[in-house]
Write an enzyme that holds these catalytic residues in place. Structure first.
Site, mmCIF file in Angstrom:
data_model
loop_
_atom_site.group_PDB
_atom_site.id
_atom_site.type_symbol
_atom_site.label_atom_id
_atom_site.label_comp_id
_atom_site.label_asym_id
_atom_site.label_seq_id
_atom_site.Cartn_x
_atom_site.Cartn_y
_atom_site.Cartn_z
ATOM 1 C CE1 TYR A 1 -3.759 -1.929 5.212
ATOM 2 C CE2 TYR A 1 -3.119 0.337 4.709
ATOM 3 C CZ TYR A 1 -3.561 -0.906 4.295
ATOM 4 O OH TYR A 1 -3.793 -1.133 2.957
ATOM 5 C CB SER B 1 -0.887 0.017 1.248
ATOM 6 O OG SER B 1 -1.526 1.267 1.409
#
Length: 260
Positions: free
Chosen positions: A166, A149
């Site tokens: 995350y 990501s």
């Protein structure tokens, strides 16, 4: 000289895609399957997998599914074994399953940190290790595609939702990709990662509803967020012979967001 179109042909290849019942995983399954790969998709919920299989069948894709929770070590083991039984080999492994959690660092629950790390990092290590051992290294061929990501390439701004676990997990996947590429390259295996920006998915639904597509689009040079086709080219490049000389790379598919 090889015809360009044939470089992207995946006939005779097999692919295992985690988190393949919807969103980015299903988009990648469409790309690989319509180019000829036999596909196994995996996720936790059988009903969602059945719907995804029907969708893929409508596109002419040879697809089957295996329900598994990649946060559970025994499920990862079973997933790898069942995929091998069905496919005979796994040429392409797409590590897409993941989770996120929004909280400030001081308020972030340890259980939530562990949940994100277990699914986003530990399970990818376990499944890749197993598929490498069973198929890719003995066959001296493989394509590993990790879904990182842009959150793994940078931090969040002060106005953004804090997602420390995350971001950390996706940063780990970035260097997991590089380290494994160095180790498995001599065995004929390429390892690359796609780092998406904002795409519509279950994970981003809350942010999109809160902030709005228009506001999110303003941040990117291309003035848009990702759509249902924007990951297909990158995935196909990394999975096919067109990308056979590419390994250890992280490709941001983000409308230019990380360029500015």
């Amino acid at each position: 000289m090889t015809a360009v179109a044939s470089l992207f042909d995946l006939k005779g290849r097999t692919a295992l895609i985690t988190g393949g019942s919807s969103g980015l995983g299903l988009q990648i399954a469409e790309a690989l399957g319509t180019q000829g790969a036999r596909v196994v998709i995996s996720a936790r919920k059988a009903d969602a997998l059945q719907s995804a299989q029907a969708h893929l069948a409508g596109l002419g894709v040879d697809a089957s599914w295996i329900a598994a929770d990649n946060a559970v070590e025994d499920d990862v083991e079973r997933l790898a074994n069942e995929a091998m039984e069905r496919l005979g080999k796994v040429d392409i492994l797409v590590n897409n399953a993941g989770a996120t959690w929004g909280a400030t660092t001081v308020d972030h629950p340890l259980t939530a940190w562990d949940k994100v790390m277990n699914l986003n990092v530990r399970s990818i290590f376990l499944l890749t290790q197993k598929i490498g051992r069973l198929s890719m290294l003995p066959n001296r061929f493989g394509r590993v595609i990790n879904l990182a990501s842009i959150a793994g390439l940078k931090g969040n701004g002060p106005k953004a939702q804090p997602t420390i676990a995350y971001n950390t997990s996706k940063g780990a996947i970035v260097n997991f990709t590089r380290a494994l590429a160095g180790e498995w390259g001599p065995h004929g295996v390429t390892v690359n990662a796609i780092a998406p920006g904002f795409f519509p998915s279950k994970m981003t639904r809350g942010t999109i509803e809160k902030v709005g597509v228009e506001k999110l689009s303003e941040r990117a040079p291309l003035q848009r967020i990702g759509d249902d086709d924007d990951l297909k080219g990158a995935a196909l490049l990394f999975a096919s012979d067109a990308g056979k000389h590419i390994t250890g790379q992280i490709l941001a598919v983000d409308g230019g967001l990380t360029a500015v």
